[in-house]
Design a protein around this motif. Structure first.
Motif, PDB file in Angstrom:
ATOM      1  N   ILE A 313      36.486  51.638   1.020  1.00 26.98           N
ATOM      2  CA  ILE A 313      37.524  52.591   0.627  1.00 26.98           C
ATOM      3  C   ILE A 313      38.396  52.925   1.831  1.00 26.98           C
ATOM      4  N   GLU A 314      39.522  53.560   1.538  1.00 29.12           N
ATOM      5  CA  GLU A 314      40.474  53.894   2.589  1.00 29.12           C
ATOM      6  C   GLU A 314      40.499  55.416   2.721  1.00 29.12           C
ATOM      7  N   GLU A 316      42.665  57.828   3.537  1.00 29.97           N
ATOM      8  CA  GLU A 316      43.648  58.780   3.015  1.00 29.97           C
ATOM      9  C   GLU A 316      43.400  59.123   1.548  1.00 29.97           C
ATOM     10  N   SER A 317      43.027  58.108   0.769  1.00 33.67           N
ATOM     11  CA  SER A 317      42.733  58.366  -0.650  1.00 33.67           C
ATOM     12  C   SER A 317      41.578  59.351  -0.768  1.00 33.67           C
ATOM     13  N   LEU A 320      42.867  62.835   0.057  1.00 39.81           N
ATOM     14  CA  LEU A 320      43.708  63.414  -1.000  1.00 39.81           C
ATOM     15  C   LEU A 320      42.848  63.923  -2.148  1.00 39.81           C
ATOM     16  N   TRP A 321      41.797  63.149  -2.458  1.00 34.92           N
ATOM     17  CA  TRP A 321      40.898  63.600  -3.526  1.00 34.92           C
ATOM     18  C   TRP A 321      40.101  64.821  -3.101  1.00 34.92           C
ATOM     19  N   CYS A 335      46.880  55.963   7.976  1.00 30.96           N
ATOM     20  CA  CYS A 335      47.938  56.277   7.037  1.00 30.96           C
ATOM     21  C   CYS A 335      48.393  57.707   7.169  1.00 30.96           C
ATOM     22  N   THR A 336      47.513  58.599   7.561  1.00 31.80           N
ATOM     23  CA  THR A 336      47.896  59.998   7.668  1.00 31.80           C
ATOM     24  C   THR A 336      48.837  60.228   8.838  1.00 31.80           C
ATOM     25  N   GLY A 338      51.110  58.000   9.965  1.00 33.90           N
ATOM     26  CA  GLY A 338      52.349  57.240   9.885  1.00 33.90           C
ATOM     27  C   GLY A 338      52.242  55.880  10.549  1.00 33.90           C
ATOM     28  N   HIS A 357      39.114  52.036   8.664  1.00 31.68           N
ATOM     29  CA  HIS A 357      40.060  52.620   7.704  1.00 31.68           C
ATOM     30  C   HIS A 357      39.383  53.613   6.769  1.00 31.68           C
ATOM     31  N   LEU A 387      36.525  55.743  -5.877  1.00 33.52           N
ATOM     32  CA  LEU A 387      37.466  54.873  -5.156  1.00 33.52           C
ATOM     33  C   LEU A 387      36.916  53.459  -5.006  1.00 33.52           C
TER      34      LEU A 387
END
Lengths: 406, 141
Positions: A313-314, A316-317, A320-321, A335-336, A338, A357, A387
Motif C-alpha cells: 500500500i501507499e 498517503e492513501s 487520508l483514510w 506524495c504528501t 510534493g 512508500h 487498500l
C-alpha cells in the motif's frame, strides 16, 4: 469491505502526530498571556515598565539553561529549530574556513534544516560526508571516527530522528569530537522535553531545540552554544541575544518555551511512564498485520514515536483514510510533500522504494489515552486490508508474482 | 484549502469500479511501485463498446481518484472514444488536482490506453504503435 470502511467515519478524534507539533499546554499558555497583554514592553527599552519583559527574558533563559545543564549566557533564543540548526552549522563552517578546514560530517537521515544547509555549503566549496545510519537507524561511533579528517570542522548528528525516533550515541560521539577538538552539534528537536539532555555530560558544543515539540507555541526555539564556541550572526540588526540574533525578542513565546520545557522536564518520568505502554501496545498490535515492519531500533528510541511500513500500500492513501476516521498521523511518504521520492530517512535504512512508500508514523504524547490507542489499533488494520484489496502490487505479492520484501 | 477537491475525495473514498474482471478482453498495467503508483485497468468489450471496466490501484489518494474517474469516463463508450480520453479530461472531471499530482492523471490515461492495446493485441486488430507509447517520464523509471 468498502462499506465497512465508510461507516463510523469521524467517531473519534485522535491526534497522533506529536512529532510534527503539539498543542500548547495550559502552563505555557498561562505563562505567556501576560506578555501579550499587560506586559508588552520591549525588553530593550529603558523604562521600568519594560523591565518586566527584560526580567522575564532573563528568567526564561536561566530556566532553559538549567533544563539542559547549560549556563544562561549559552542559550540563544531563535525562531525555532531550523534557524538554530542553520546558525550552528554555518558558524562552525565559517570558523573552520578561517582555519583552512572545510569538511563537515553529518548523517544521511538528518532533518532538512541540516541537510539543506550542508547542501548550500557544498556549493560554497565545502565537502560534506554523510554517514550511513545502518538498518537500525543508529549511527556508529566507529563510522564517525573513520570519517574524520584533518580538515573536519564540524560533526553534526541528530539526537533523535524525527521520522523513526531512533536515538543516537550522542555522548560517545561528543566525547570523541571533544578529544579531537572538533565542534559537535546536535539537532535535538525530537528529544527536547522527552529525554534527559545534559550538554556538559554529553559533550555537546551546539544544540537546537524547538518549543512546539513540547507544548510551547510554534515559532520559538533555542540554539545552545558552549561559551567557547564562536557564533556567527545570521540575522543582522540590533544587539539582542548578545549580538548573535537581531530582532525584538518574542517575549511571550520565549516565556512559554521556558515554562513548557520546565514542565516537560519536571514530568518526564511520569509522562514517559504513560507514553511507553501506549507506544508498546501500538507496536505489538500493529505488528500483527502481515507483511509489516517496525522501522528503526526499538532499543534506542524516543518514547512516543512509532514508524511502520505495510507492504503493498501507499502511505498517503492510508493517511487520508485515517484522517477520515479521525486519526491525525503522518508518513514519510513522498506524495504528501510534493516530491515523488519516498522519505530519505526510510531509504537511508536501506528500505526498497516500494516498501518505503507504505509508511506510517504515529507519534503519541502524554495527552493521548489508551482509548485513543485502541481506536488506532482497530482502524489501521482495517484500512490496510481495504487498500491492499484494491492494490495490484498486493495482488502480485499474494500470487507470488512478486516476492514479499517484508 | 484542502489538498484535494471534494470530487477527488469522493472518488477516493467511494471509488467507482474497483476490482478485477476475470474474463477481461483487455488488461493494462502502468506505473511503477518504486515511484509509488501502479494502476491496472480491466476492460470488457462488447460490439466495440466498453461494456465494463474495473481497476486496481496502488498509490496515493489522487492515483485512486483518477483511476476511478477514468473508468467512469470510458464505461459505455466505444473503444475509439476511450482512446481519446486525455489526462486533462480526467483532471477537469475531478475539479482539478494539485500540480504534483498531475502525473496521476497521466497514468490513468495511459492505463486506459494500455488496456485497449492489450485488447487490440489479443484480437489481432491493427493499430498505429506510435499512438501507444507508454509513459517514459522520469517518474515511471
Amino acid at each position: 469491505m468498502e462499506k465497512e470502511l465508510r461507516k463510523d467515519i469521524m467517531t473519534m478524534f485522535v491526534y497522533a502526530d506529536n512529532a510534527a507539533t503539539t498543542s500548547v499546554s495550559n502552563t505555557a499558555l498561562e505563562a505567556m498571556l501576560p506578555f501579550l497583554t499587560e506586559n508588552y514592553g520591549n525588553p530593550s527599552s529603558l523604562y521600568s515598565f519594560a523591565q518586566k519583559s527584560t526580567e522575564a527574558l532573563a528568567e526564561a533563559r536561566a530556566v532553559v539553561a538549567k533544563c539542559i545543564n547549560a549556563e544562561p549566557k549559552e542559550i540563544y533564543f531563535t525562531s525555532g529549530g531550523s534557524e538554530a540548526d542553520n546558525q550552528a552549522i554555518i558558524s562552525a563552517a565559517k570558523l573552520g574556513a578561517r582555519r583552512g578546514k572545510k569538511h563537515l560530517i553529518s548523517t544521511k537521515f538528518e532533518h532538512h534544516a541540516v541537510l539543506h544547509t550542508l547542501k548550500a555549503l557544498e556549493k560554497d566549496g565545502y565537502e560534506v560526508t554523510l554517514l550511513d545510519v545502518h538498518e537500525d537507524g543508529v549511527v556508529r561511533l566507529e563510522d564517525v571516527k573513520a570519517a574524520v579528517r584533518e580538515d573536519t570542522c564540524l560533526v553534526s548528528v541528530m539526537f533523535a530522528n524525527n521520522e523513526i525516533g531512533t536515538v543516537q550515541p550522542i555522548k560517545e560521539i561528543g566525547a570523541f569530537c571533544r578529544e579531537k577538538g572538533i565542534p559537535f552539534h546536535t539537532d535535538a528537536v525530537q528529544a527536547g522535553g522527552h529525554m534527559p539532555i545534559d550538554v556538559v555530560d554529553m559533550n555537546i558544543d551546539m544544540l537546537a531545540l524547538s518549543g512546539h515539540k513540547f507544548h510551547a507555541p510554534k515559532g520559538v526555539g533555542i540554539l545552545y552554544a558552549k561559551k567557547t564556541m564562536p557564533l556567527f550572526t545570521l540575522i543582522e540588526g540590533g544587539a539582542q541575544e548578545r549580538g548573535k540574533r537581531a530582532g525584538t525578542e518574542n517575549v511571550a513565546g520565549i516565556v512559554a518555551f521556558a515554562a513548557a520545557l520546565k514542565e516537560s522536564c519536571d514530568n518526564m518520568e511520569a509522562n514517559n511512564a504513560k507514553i511507553i505502554p501506549m507506544r508498546d501496545k501500538l507496536i505489538a498490535e500493529l505488528s500483527k498485520i502481515p507483511h509489516s515492519r517496525v522501522n528503526g531500533s526499538l532499543e534506542h528510541h524516543v518514547p512516543g514515536t512509532v514508524n511502520m511500513c505495510f507492504e503493498g500500500i501507499e502511505g498517503e492513501s492510508l493517511l487520508l483514510w485515517l484522517d477520515a476516521k479521525g486519526i491525525c498521523a503522518s508518513s514519510g511518504s513522498a506524495c504528501t510533500s510534493g516530491s515523488l521520492d519516498p522519505s530519505h530517512v526510510l531509504l537511508s535504512l536501506g528500505l526498497p522504494h516500494e516498501v518505503a512508500h507504505g509508511s506510517l508514523r504515529l507519534s503519541i504524547g502524554e495527552y493521548n489515552t489508551m482509548e485513543e490507542i485502541d481506536h488506532i489499533i482497530a482502524t489501521v488494520p482495517e484500512v490496510v486490508a481495504y487498500l491492499r484489496n484494491m492494490s495490484p502490487v498486493w495482488d502480485a505479492l499474494e500470487k507470488g508474482e512478486r516476492p514479499h520484501l517484508i | 484549502m484542502a489538498l484535494y477537491s471534494d470530487k477527488v475525495m469522493d472518488h477516493f473514498q467511494n471509488p467507482r469500479n474497483v476490482g478485477k474482471i476475470d474474463d477481461a478482453d483487455g488488461v493494462g498495467e502502468v506505473g511503477n511501485a518504486k515511484c509509488g503508483d501502479i494502476m491496472r485497468m480491466y476492460i470488457k468489450v462488447e460490439d466495440g463498446i466498453i461494456a465494463d471496466c474495473k481497476f486496481n490501484t496502488f498509490g496515493c489518494g489522487s492515483a485512486i481518484a483518477t483511476s476511478s474517474m477514468a473508468t467512469e469516463l470510458i464505461k459505455g463508450k466505444s473503444v475509439e472514444e476511450a482512446l481519446q480520453l486525455s489526462n486533462k479530461a480526467v483532471v477537469e472531471a475531478l475539479d482539478g488536482l494539485p500540480p504534483a499530482k498531475i502525473h496521476c492523471s497521466v497514468l490513468a490515461e495511459q492505463a486506459v490506453r494500455a488496456a485497449v492495446k492489450d485488447y487490440y493485441d489479443k484480437n489481432g486488430i491493427e493499430y498505429n504503435a506510435e499512438e501507444f507509447v507508454i509513459c517514459d517520464c522520469d517518474h515511471c523509471h
